[in-house]
Each structure stands twice: as C-alpha cells, then as structure tokens.
Write an enzyme that holds these catalytic residues in place. Structure first.
Site, mmCIF file in Angstrom:
data_model
loop_
_atom_site.group_PDB
_atom_site.id
_atom_site.type_symbol
_atom_site.label_atom_id
_atom_site.label_comp_id
_atom_site.label_asym_id
_atom_site.label_seq_id
_atom_site.Cartn_x
_atom_site.Cartn_y
_atom_site.Cartn_z
ATOM 1 N N GLY A 52 2.140 -12.760 -10.151
ATOM 2 C CA GLY A 52 0.926 -13.174 -10.881
ATOM 3 C C GLY A 52 -0.151 -13.908 -10.350
ATOM 4 C CB CYS A 53 0.304 -17.097 -8.228
ATOM 5 S SG CYS A 53 1.089 -18.126 -9.559
#
Length: 162
Positions: A52-53
């Site tokens: 996600g990051c």
C-alpha cells in the site's frame, strides 16, 4: 493505567501546522518552515516498501510535476530509518521527499500516530493520513485513515486540481 496511547488530537482546517525538522533519505533535513510560500502535502505512511505504501508513494511521484506546477510540494513521512527510505527511493524511482520520523513525535503532533484498528484488533501505529498545509503554514485539508489506492486522485479532486 493503560499502556496504550489514546488516539491523538487531529488537526483541522485553520489550525497551525506543527513545524518539523526531519532527516531525509538523502542525508538532508526537511523543515516545514523552509517550505513557506508553497503549499505542502504532508502524508504519513506506516512502512516503506510495503504494497500500500509503495502504491501511494508511486502515485505521489507520478503526480509530482503536475502538483508542483500548481504550487504544491510533497513530503512523505514514515518511522523508517533514512537508509531504508533510500532503498525505497531507489527501488521504486521515487522523486518525492521522504522523511524519517523514528521517534514518531511529528506523527503524534499531526494526529497520525496512535490507536487504530488492524484486522479487528486495536493496536498502536501509524494512521495513514494526509495534511495539506497552505503557504502561511496553516492546515487547509486534514484526512485521516485514508486508503492508499486512489488517494492521490481523490486528494486532487478535493483540492480542485482536476
């Protein structure tokens, strides 16, 4: 007395954004006060090189030229050490500023660290958040518990950037 920290106070539009001076992956120090005169998108993320990051950092990198053309700078802040951030930049070709907040003091001052739910459990951690600071150092937009995927597009829409 509980060992957990309650959810921190969150920032709201009009609040003065807490200043910070944090080390970056390039060995420099980024200071919010040095960016006065520009709008600054400060976003907080849990860990470099996680799916996600990575999605979020790549989205901000892909949008950086158009954001800069509209007066915005982008600073991504995580608790990762600068060396890990350097690997993240190199691995994914990131062009945004990556800053390290190992003691989580800046995250806490922005309301981006504290209790959150993770897989149904309450844990202490980074609350994925984005704060847009105006040219005078005041909060223009504050978003908490944002989703990594599609966040940059939603933020652009919220800011009227198309």
């Amino acid at each position: 007395m509980s060992e957990t920290t309650p959810s921190p106070a969150r920032l709201s539009p009009g609040d003065e954004a807490p200043d910070f001076a944090l080390p970056t992956d390039t060995g420099e120090v980024v200071r919010l006060s040095d960016l006065r005169g520009s709008k600054v998108i400060v976003y907080f993320y849990p860990a470099a090189m996680t799916p996600g990051c990575t999605t979020q950092a790549c989205d901000f990198t892909d949008s950086l030229d158009s954001l800069r053309s509209q007066g915005y700078e982008v600073v991504g802040i995580s608790p990762d050490k600068p060396a890990k951030l350097a690997k993240f930049r190199e691995r994914d070709g990131l062009t945004i500023t990556l800053a390290s907040d190992e003691d989580k003091q800046v995250m806490t001052s922005y309301g981006a660290f504290g209790e959150k739910k993770l897989y149904g459990k309450v844990v202490q951690g980074v609350i994925r958040s984005t704060v847009v600071v105006d040219e005078q150092g005041r909060v223009e937009v504050a978003r908490y518990n944002v989703k990594a995927t599609g966040h940059v597009a939603k933020l652009r829409k919220d800011l009227g950037l198309g």
